[in-house]
Design an enzyme around this catalytic site. Structure first.
Site, PDB file in Angstrom:
ATOM      1  CE  LYS A   1     -24.644  -5.040  62.890  1.00 39.20           C
ATOM      2  NZ  LYS A   1     -24.239  -4.135  61.816  1.00 39.20           N
TER       3      LYS A   1
ATOM      4  CD  GLU B   1     -25.494 -19.065  55.792  1.00 40.64           C
ATOM      5  OE1 GLU B   1     -26.163 -18.405  56.623  1.00 40.64           O
ATOM      6  OE2 GLU B   1     -25.413 -18.761  54.592  1.00 40.64           O
TER       7      GLU B   1
ATOM      8  N   GLY C   1     -20.826  -5.595  59.635  1.00 37.51           N
ATOM      9  CA  GLY C   1     -20.190  -6.910  59.768  1.00 37.51           C
ATOM     10  C   GLY C   1     -18.783  -6.939  59.189  1.00 37.51           C
ATOM     11  NE  ARG C   2     -19.521  -4.078  53.517  1.00 36.81           N
ATOM     12  CZ  ARG C   2     -20.842  -4.022  53.651  1.00 36.81           C
ATOM     13  NH1 ARG C   2     -21.493  -5.027  54.226  1.00 36.81           N
ATOM     14  NH2 ARG C   2     -21.520  -2.980  53.224  1.00 36.81           N
TER      15      ARG C   2
ATOM     16  CD  GLU D   1     -21.575  -8.293  52.692  1.00 42.04           C
ATOM     17  OE1 GLU D   1     -21.949  -9.460  52.423  1.00 42.04           O
ATOM     18  OE2 GLU D   1     -21.261  -7.950  53.841  1.00 42.04           O
TER      19      GLU D   1
ATOM     20  CG  HIS E   1       5.337 -20.387  39.702  1.00 40.89           C
ATOM     21  ND1 HIS E   1       6.303 -20.692  38.773  1.00 40.89           N
ATOM     22  CD2 HIS E   1       5.953 -19.644  40.655  1.00 40.89           C
ATOM     23  CE1 HIS E   1       7.463 -20.182  39.160  1.00 40.89           C
ATOM     24  NE2 HIS E   1       7.271 -19.534  40.307  1.00 40.89           N
TER      25      HIS E   1
ATOM     26  CE  LYS F   1     -28.201 -13.103  54.746  1.00 42.26           C
ATOM     27  NZ  LYS F   1     -28.155 -12.049  55.768  1.00 42.26           N
TER      28      LYS F   1
HETATM   29  O1  F6P Z   1     -23.434 -11.719  54.037  1.00 41.02           O
HETATM   30  C1  F6P Z   1     -24.383 -10.899  54.613  1.00 41.02           C
HETATM   31  C2  F6P Z   1     -24.088 -10.590  56.038  1.00 41.02           C
HETATM   32  O2  F6P Z   1     -25.139  -9.836  56.527  1.00 41.02           O
HETATM   33  C3  F6P Z   1     -22.738  -9.885  56.220  1.00 41.02           C
HETATM   34  O3  F6P Z   1     -22.805  -8.530  56.011  1.00 41.02           O
HETATM   35  C4  F6P Z   1     -22.387 -10.269  57.604  1.00 41.02           C
HETATM   36  O4  F6P Z   1     -21.031 -10.051  57.849  1.00 41.02           O
HETATM   37  C5  F6P Z   1     -22.780 -11.711  57.601  1.00 41.02           C
HETATM   38  O5  F6P Z   1     -23.971 -11.754  56.834  1.00 41.02           O
HETATM   39  C6  F6P Z   1     -22.965 -12.341  58.950  1.00 41.02           C
HETATM   40  O6  F6P Z   1     -23.980 -11.716  59.714  1.00 41.02           O
HETATM   41  P1  F6P Z   1     -24.106 -11.975  61.264  1.00 41.02           P
HETATM   42  O7  F6P Z   1     -22.882 -11.486  61.938  1.00 41.02           O
HETATM   43  O8  F6P Z   1     -25.321 -11.215  61.694  1.00 41.02           O
HETATM   44  O9  F6P Z   1     -24.278 -13.451  61.489  1.00 41.02           O
END
Ligand code: F6P
Length: 543
Positions: free
Chosen positions: A209, A215, A270-271, A356, A387, A507
C-alpha cells in the site's frame, strides 16, 4: 471530538454484569435440557452461512441484553457511518470503505463528495484484462517466453489475504501457473522462493500500500537484482515486475512502469484489502470470473450486515457473543477451526484481521479501557488440531470459545473421507459443550482414581458455521462475516479498529539499529544495557 460514554457505565453493561453473576455457573447441559428447541432456535442464516450458536453460554436474556448494549452503543448508526464513507478511522482521518471494493457497478459510495465505485471497477477491469493476458500466455516475459510463475512480494495485509485466498480457492486455480508468496525479510524466504524459478518466466507483483515497507522493498530489490542478473537489460523490469500500491511516485522510483501499477486508496486498510488490487495474485490464479464471484460473496454478506435486524444478523450475533466471552468471562483467546484443508491459512489471515484491528487499549476518546478488548485468535485445520491442542480446550483450565467452520460437500469427494471429517466437527462441538460426567465415566467401570482424569467438564462454548461448499462466493461471505464481527466488537468496545499504531515503534527502532549492525567501526550504542549487549554479541558473532 465526540465525547463517548464509558462502556462500563452503560445501563445494558451493568445489566449484563449482574446477569453474568446469575449465568456463570449454568451448564450448557441444563440450558439444553430446559429448552429442547434450543439447537434449532439459536441459529441464524446469512447468504449461505448457517450459524448454530446454540452451544454458547447464553440465554434469551443474555442475547436481549447484548442487543440492548448494541443499541446503546449505536451499532446501527456506526454501521451506517462506515458504509456511508464517514471518516471513522479517526486517528488517520480516513474513511473505512472496504465494502466499496465489492459494491456492484452502478452503486454510489461517496468519499469527500466523490463516487468511488467507478474507480473501483476501472481497477478491477484493468486487473481482469491483465490476468487474462498472463493466463493465456499473451503476456510475454522479456525473452518472449510466457509467464509460468508469479511471486507476490508483500507483507501483512499485502500478503496474508492473497496467501489465504489462493490456498482456499486452489481448487479453482489455473494449475500451469505456480504462485509463491514472499513476505519475510529473512533472506531464506527470498532464496527458497526463487531458487528453482526461471527469471525469464517469472512475474513479480510488488504489493505494498505504502511502497515503503522495509521487508517488501528489501525483497523487491533482491528480486530485481536476481531478475536483472539473468535478463541483463533494465528494460526487462517492465515485463517482469508489476506493482499494487497507492503510491505511484514510489512505484515509479523503483523502476516499475506506472502503466503496470494497480491502484487502491487510503480508505482501504491493509488487512481489509484482499478484495482490492492486493488480490491481483488471486485474480491471476482464479481468473476474473471467479474473482468477481468472490466479491459477490463479500457484497452479499455486507448487505446482510447492513440491513438485517440484529436478532437475525449473523456478524452482529457472533460479534456480541465474542464480547460476552472476552469482557465478562475473561476469555483471552478464541480458536478458529476450519474443517477444510483448503482453509489452512484462514486462521493466520484472521489473526491480522482481528488482532491488528482490535488489539487496542484506549477508547476512541483516548481513555484507557477497564475491560478486555481483542482476543488472541488462533487455530489449525481439523482434524489435525484434535491430535494436538484440543486436549487443552477440553480439559484445561482455560475457557476458549471455538468457531468450527465446515462444508456439507467436499470439493474432493474421496470414499468416506468427508463423512468422517464432518463427524469429527459435530462430535467435537458436542463433546466440548456436554462433556462426560463422573457418573458417566463410572458407568464405564473405570477405577475410581481414574475418574477425575477421564471426566470432561464440558460447558465449553462453540459456534458451528456450516456452508454448502467452498466456492469463491462462500469464501467472500466468510471473510466479510469476520470483518463485520471485528467491526461489531470494536464498536462495543469503543476502540479504533482501523489503525495500527502498535506496529510503528518496532519499525522505528529497527531502522535505528540497522546502521549499528552494519557500521564497520564499533558504534556508540545508546540503548538499554540488554539491547547494547545483544548488538555487541551479534557483531562479534557475525564476524
Ligand atoms: O503491519 C503493519 C502494516 O502497516 C499492516 O497494516 C499492513 O498490512 C502491512 O504493514 C503492510 O503494509 P504495506 O502494504 O504498506 O506494505
Amino acid at each position: 471530538m465526540a465525547q463517548h460514554t464509558l462502556l462500563t457505565q452503560r445501563p445494558a453493561w451493568a445489566a449484563l454484569r449482574s446477569h453474568f453473576q446469575d449465568l456463570k455457573g449454568a451448564h450448557l447441559r441444563d440450558l439444553f435440557a430446559a429448552d429442547p428447541d434450543r439447537g434449532t432456535r439459536l441459529t441464524a442464516e446469512a447468504v449461505g452461512v448457517f450459524a448454530d450458536y446454540s452451544k454458547n453460554r447464553v440465554t434469551d436474556e443474555t442475547l436481549t441484553l447484548l442487543f440492548a448494549l448494541a443499541g446503546e452503543c449505536d451499532l446501527k448508526g456506526r454501521i451506517g457511518a462506515m458504509f456511508g464513507g464517514e471518516k471513522i478511522n479517526i486517528t488517520e482521518n480516513r474513511a473505512v470503505l472496504h465494502t466499496a471494493l465489492r459494491a456492484p457497478k452502478g452503486a454510489v459510495v461517496t468519499v469527500d463528495g466523490k463516487n468511488v465505485v467507478p474507480e473501483v471497477h476501472a481497477v478491477l477491469d484493468a486487473m481482469s484484462a491483465f490476468a487474462d493476458r498472463v493466463r493465456s500466455g499473451e503476456w510475454k516475459g522479456y525473452t518472449g517466453k510466457p509467464i509460468k510463475s508469479v511471486v507476490n512480494i508483500g507483507i501483512g495485509g499485502s500478503d496474508l489475504g492473497p496467501v489465504m485466498a489462493n490456498e482456499a480457492l486452489r481448487f479453482y486455480a489455473q494449475r500451469d501457473l505456480t504462485f509463491r508468496f514472499l513476505s519475510n525479510v529473512d533472506g531464506t524466504d527470498f532464496s527458497e522462493t526463487v531458487r528453482d524459478l526461471d527469471p525469464a518466466e517469472t512475474l513479480f507483483i510488488v504489493c505494498s500500500k505504502t511502497f515503503t515497507t522495509q521487508e517488501t522493498m528489501t525483497n523487491a530489490e533482491s528480486a530485481r537484482a536476481w531478475s536483472l542478473a539473468a535478463l541483463k537489460d533494465p528494460a526487462s523490469v517492465a515485463k517482469h515486475f508489476v506493482a499494487v500500491s497507492t503510491n505511484a511516485a514510489k512505484v515509479k522510483e523503483f523502476g516499475i512502469d506506472t502503466a503496470n501499477m494497480f491502484g487502491f486508496w487510503d480508505w482501504v486498510g491493509g488487512r481489509y484489502s484482499m478484495d482490492s488490487a492486493v488480490g491481483l495474485a488471486t485474480v491471476l490464479a482464479l481468473g476474473p470470473t471467479h474473482f468477481r464471484e468472490l466479491l459477490a460473496g463479500f457484497h452479499a454478506m455486507d448487505e446482510h450486515f447492513r440491513t438485517a435486524p440484529f436478532e437475525k444478523n449473523v456478524p452482529v450475533i457472533l460479534g456480541l457473543i465474542s464480547v460476552w466471552y472476552g469482557s465478562f468471562f475473561g476469555a483471552e483467546t478464541a480458536a478458529v477451526l476450519p474443517y477444510d484443508q483448503y482453509l489452512k491459512r484462514f486462521p493466520a489471515y484472521l489473526q491480522q484481521l482481528t488482532m491488528e484491528s482490535n488489539g487496542k487499549r484506549v477508547t476512541l476518546g483516548g481513555a484507557e479501557v477497564d475491560y478486555q478488548t481483542g482476543a488472541v485468535y488462533w487455530g489449525e485445520p481439523g482434524t489435525n488440531g484434535q491430535h494436538s491442542f484440543y486436549q487443552l480446550i477440553h480439559q484445561g483450565t482455560k475457557l476458549i470459545p471455538c468457531d468450527f467452520i465446515a462444508f456439507c460437500r467436499s470439493l474432493n469427494p474421496v470414499g468416506r473421507h468427508h463423512d468422517l471429517l464432518m463427524a469429527n466437527v459435530f462430535a467435537q462441538a458436542e463433546a466440548l459443550a456436554f462433556g462426560k460426567t463422573a457418573e458417566q465415566v463410572r458407568a464405564d467401570k473405570v477405577e475410581e482414581w481414574l475418574v477425575p482424569h477421564k471426566t470432561f467438564p464440558g460447558n465449553r462454548p462453540s459456534n458451528v458455521l456450516l456452508l454448502e461448499k467452498l466456492t469463491p462466493f462462500a469464501l467472500g461471505t466468510l471473510v466479510a462475516l469476520y470483518e463485520h464481527i471485528v467491526f461489531t466488537q470494536g464498536v462495543i468496545w469503543d476502540i479504533g479498529s482501523f489503525d495500527q499504531w502498535g506496529v510503528e515503534l518496532g519499525k522505528a527502532l529497527a531502522s535505528r539499529i540497522v546502521p549499528e549492525l552494519e557500521a564497520p567501526a564499533e558504534p556508540d550504542l545508546k540503548h538499554d544495557s540488554s539491547t547494547n549487549a545483544l548488538i555487541r554479541r551479534y557483531r562479534q558473532g557475525k564476524k
